[in-house]
Design a protein around this motif. Structure first.
Motif, short mmCIF file in Angstrom:
data_model
loop_
_atom_site.label_atom_id
_atom_site.label_comp_id
_atom_site.label_asym_id
_atom_site.label_seq_id
_atom_site.Cartn_x
_atom_site.Cartn_y
_atom_site.Cartn_z
N MET A 254 46.63 -56.29 -15.45
CA MET A 254 45.43 -56.14 -16.29
C MET A 254 45.81 -56.19 -17.76
O MET A 254 46.77 -55.55 -18.17
CB MET A 254 44.75 -54.80 -15.94
N ASN B 281 48.82 -50.87 -14.96
CA ASN B 281 47.65 -50.01 -14.84
C ASN B 281 47.48 -49.20 -16.13
O ASN B 281 48.26 -49.34 -17.07
CB ASN B 281 47.77 -49.08 -13.62
N LEU B 282 46.46 -48.34 -16.13
CA LEU B 282 46.14 -47.58 -17.36
C LEU B 282 47.28 -46.66 -17.78
O LEU B 282 47.53 -46.48 -18.96
CB LEU B 282 44.84 -46.78 -17.15
N ASP B 283 47.99 -46.10 -16.81
CA ASP B 283 49.09 -45.20 -17.17
C ASP B 283 50.16 -45.93 -17.98
O ASP B 283 50.70 -45.39 -18.94
CB ASP B 283 49.71 -44.56 -15.92
N GLN C 125 38.01 -48.34 -11.56
CA GLN C 125 38.20 -49.72 -11.14
C GLN C 125 38.51 -50.63 -12.35
O GLN C 125 39.46 -51.38 -12.34
CB GLN C 125 36.92 -50.21 -10.45
N GLU C 126 37.69 -50.53 -13.37
CA GLU C 126 37.77 -51.50 -14.46
C GLU C 126 38.91 -51.23 -15.44
O GLU C 126 39.49 -52.16 -15.99
CB GLU C 126 36.43 -51.58 -15.20
N ALA C 127 39.22 -49.97 -15.67
CA ALA C 127 40.34 -49.67 -16.56
C ALA C 127 41.64 -49.56 -15.76
O ALA C 127 42.70 -49.34 -16.29
CB ALA C 127 40.10 -48.39 -17.34
N ARG C 128 41.51 -49.71 -14.46
CA ARG C 128 42.63 -49.60 -13.52
C ARG C 128 43.40 -48.30 -13.67
O ARG C 128 44.59 -48.30 -13.98
CB ARG C 128 43.57 -50.78 -13.69
N ILE C 129 42.69 -47.22 -13.44
CA ILE C 129 43.37 -45.92 -13.36
C ILE C 129 44.14 -45.92 -12.04
O ILE C 129 43.56 -46.20 -11.00
CB ILE C 129 42.33 -44.78 -13.42
N PRO C 130 45.45 -45.70 -12.09
CA PRO C 130 46.25 -45.89 -10.88
C PRO C 130 45.92 -44.88 -9.78
O PRO C 130 45.50 -43.76 -10.06
CB PRO C 130 47.68 -45.71 -11.37
N TYR D 216 45.24 -55.25 -21.55
CA TYR D 216 44.61 -54.18 -22.32
C TYR D 216 44.74 -54.49 -23.80
O TYR D 216 45.81 -54.91 -24.24
CB TYR D 216 45.29 -52.84 -22.06
N ALA E 161 41.92 -39.79 -18.45
CA ALA E 161 41.07 -40.82 -19.04
C ALA E 161 39.61 -40.65 -18.60
O ALA E 161 38.73 -41.34 -19.10
CB ALA E 161 41.58 -42.21 -18.68
N PRO F 259 40.35 -52.20 -21.55
CA PRO F 259 40.73 -53.26 -20.62
C PRO F 259 40.03 -54.56 -21.01
O PRO F 259 38.92 -54.53 -21.54
CB PRO F 259 40.22 -52.76 -19.26
N ARG G 128 49.94 -33.55 -15.84
CA ARG G 128 48.82 -34.02 -15.03
C ARG G 128 48.43 -32.97 -14.00
O ARG G 128 47.26 -32.82 -13.66
CB ARG G 128 49.19 -35.34 -14.37
N GLU H 31 47.93 -43.16 -7.67
CA GLU H 31 49.29 -42.75 -7.32
C GLU H 31 49.61 -41.38 -7.91
O GLU H 31 48.95 -40.92 -8.84
CB GLU H 31 50.30 -43.79 -7.82
N HIS I 231 42.26 -37.65 -13.55
CA HIS I 231 42.99 -38.41 -14.58
C HIS I 231 42.39 -38.10 -15.96
O HIS I 231 41.18 -38.09 -16.12
CB HIS I 231 42.89 -39.91 -14.29
N ARG J 39 37.75 -64.03 -7.82
CA ARG J 39 38.89 -63.11 -7.80
C ARG J 39 38.50 -61.80 -7.13
O ARG J 39 37.53 -61.17 -7.50
CB ARG J 39 39.40 -62.84 -9.21
N GLU K 250 58.06 -37.39 -15.14
CA GLU K 250 57.95 -37.13 -16.58
C GLU K 250 56.52 -36.75 -16.97
O GLU K 250 56.30 -36.14 -18.01
CB GLU K 250 58.45 -38.34 -17.39
N ARG K 251 55.56 -37.09 -16.13
CA ARG K 251 54.17 -36.77 -16.45
C ARG K 251 53.58 -35.71 -15.53
O ARG K 251 52.47 -35.24 -15.74
CB ARG K 251 53.30 -38.03 -16.32
#
Lengths: 121, 429
Positions: free
Chosen positions: A1, A87-89, B167-172, A3, B122, A113, B184, B174, B120, B87, B179-180
């Motif tokens: 993606m 991805n966003l991360d 979906q659109e910003a692709r928040i993972p 950004y 975000a 994005p 989180r 996982e 998340h 796509r 380190e995070r």
């Protein structure tokens, strides 16, 4: 993606100190080199300060030209990166490394994005 | 028939979080996963009365939903080929779909990914709460909307927006890397505790306690402990919620608030207290301290006091001092001052509260706590004024009624009653 990272700075008369300016330049160079090496750098460029901005608004089919940015805000757009991230991360990680004090003092990065042009189908 | 319905309902409540987490991983989409799960539950209501209830109902639902996803994937792909390739949202998931179709118990537990995605940073806080409750919780959209006093369309809108952003910003989808992870995880804990607090003292609305939300937050707290057993704060949070919630029955009588001091301690949930204390003991040994554990220790000291006079206020004051080191907030300083007032005298408490006036002037508990100390010192005009301020700022009607009642009592009663012992409102919830 893909950004886009919009760099928002706090513009000030004279900009940052020479030392600060040199630090900012180095920090940009590091991000640019690293992302280029990873093959995810698509674009990165600074913008001239808002004192050079011109705003065009079409009213009654005629362009209305005004001096300056379209809105007075605390922080001003100063440049951008376009990075191709997993991805966003990942995008957040890079954004955290982009300096924002290039035109005065530190502001923020907005990550957006880029979905690509809509297809006709 | 109704048996089948209630069975399906309980499977939904107990297992939907785990089912949906797997389906999201497989399909790469919250919406497709929800749709497939919905269809599978609908199919269950048709199939189970006819063919009998399967030995493992949750597995049946998952496998059926999995199949529905494969069918939907095939349909989409055929469609795509016809339309000259549009796509597809998540290409990589297509292979996962055609592969294994194992039994539910062989699916890895994906709830941890799900909880991190839902919380998340975000996403805004409201979206985090709504999404966590909707996907990991066993509450329906209607129940969540009611608990938060939202209309169903408003809540639905919130969920749609959050899912679209994922979906659109692709928040993972996982578990964050080491380190995070801490940062989180703190966000996840905040969301769960927020849900608990919303249930414990609803900020608006008629009922003081929304048991559904408390129970749900405790359930989520258990899930978090189960999934990340190495983090002591997960257990601290669970212990805190159990210990606080153990008082829920005693906190309200005939719709009115009962202070900690006046509560009938025989109504406290002994099993919840025992569990909370055991959890605390277990985590205090490995010594990995954190703010939830400290708060749980405060709650434990209240829970362990057989009478209100037995409360160890000096130690509670110490704990608030420790808590202040984690989070230098004026609200914590207020709680500290209130505990000091109980152990070292109201004057000392008031003196400390005076220093907080600038930052807490708009906070009702600040005025309520001061009012209470003035009352105990017999300084009636000041007490009445502070109760007035508190009642004007509070949003919960039950609490407002309580403050007004105290104020009226002050106005009517003689000064001699002013020395009646009582605990500051800040600590009496």
């Amino acid at each position: 993606m893909r950004y886009m990272m919009l760099i928002y700075t706090r513009e000030s008369e004279g900009g940052p100190s020479p030392e600060e300016g040199a630090r900012i330049k180095t920090a940009h160079r590091v991000v640019i080199e690293e992302t280029a090496r990873k093959g995810i750098l698509l674009a990165a460029e600074p913008l001239s300060p808002t004192s050079t901005a011109t705003t065009v608004r079409v009213q009654n089919h005629k362009p209305l030209i005004t001096d300056g940015p379209f809105a007075e805000t605390k922080e001003q757009l100063a440049g951008y990166y376009i990075l191709d991230c997993e991805n966003l991360d990942e995008a957040i990680e890079w954004a955290a490394r982009i300096p924002t004090a290039c035109k005065g003092s530190a502001g923020c990065i907005e990550i957006r994005p880029m979905p690509g042009l809509p297809r006709d189908d | 028939m109704t048996d089948i319905h209630s069975l399906a309902e309980s499977v939904f409540r107990e297992e939907s979080g785990r089912i949906i987490a797997s389906l999201i991983r497989i399909s790469g989409s919250f919406d497709r996963a929800e749709e497939a799960m919905q269809e599978a539950f609908t199919a269950a209501l048709v199939s189970w009365p006819k063919h009998g209830v399967p030995a493992n109902p949750a597995a049946w639902v998952t496998t059926t939903a999995h199949r529905k996803l494969i069918d939907a994937g095939r349909r989409d792909r055929t469609c795509r080929e016809k339309q000259n390739s549009v796509r597809y949202e998540i290409e990589s998931s297509a292979s996962a779909l055609t592969e294994s179709e194992e039994e539910f118990m062989h699916f890895p537990d994906d709830r941890l990914r799900l909880i991190f995605t839902c919380c998340h940073p975000a996403l805004n806080r409201e979206a985090q709460v709504a999404l966590t409750l909707r996907t990991l919780g066993g509450l329906t959209t209607t129940e969540i909307a009611r608990a938060f006093l939202l209309s169903e369309p408003t809540l639905a809108q919130r969920l749609v927006r959050a899912k679209r952003k994922i979906q659109e910003a692709r928040i993972p989808y996982e578990v964050p890397g080491p380190e995070r992870l801490d940062e989180r995880l703190a966000a996840v804990q905040t969301v769960i505790y927020l849900i608990f607090n919303e249930g414990y003292t609803a900020s608006s609305g008629d009922g003081l306690i929304r048991e559904g939300l408390c129970a749900e937050a405790i359930r989520l707290g258990r899930v978090l402990c189960e999934l990340l057993p190495d983090d002591a704060e997960n257990f601290g949070l669970l212990a805190l919620m159990l210990l606080q919630n153990s008082r829920s029955v005693a906190r309200v009588a005939d719709g009115a608030l009962v202070t900690l001091e006046e509560q009938d301690r025989s109504l406290w949930d002994r099993a919840a207290i025992a569990e909370g204390l055991t959890l605390l003991e277990r985590i205090l040994r490995p010594r990995q301290p954190g703010p939830y554990q400290v708060q749980a220790m405060v709650a434990a000291l209240h829970a362990q006091a057989r009478t209100s006079e037995e409360t160890d206020w000096a130690q509670i004051a110490e704990l608030y001092e420790i808590l202040f080191r984690y989070n230098a907030s004026p609200v914590i300083a207020l709680n500290h001052a209130a505990a000091v007032a109980m152990s070292a005298g109201p004057e000392e408490g008031l003196r400390r509260m005076d220093d907080l006036a600038a930052s807490l002037d708009q906070y009702y508990l600040f005025h309520a706590a001061r009012a209470d100390l003035f009352r105990r010192l017999g300084r009636r005009p000041e007490a009445i004024e502070a109760y007035q301020r508190a009642a004007a700022l509070v949003t919960n009607p039950v609490e407002r009624e309580f403050l007004r009642g105290r104020m009226r009592k002050m106005e009517c009663e003689s000064v001699q009653d002013g020395d009646e012992r009582d605990y500051p409102v800040t600590l009496s919830r």
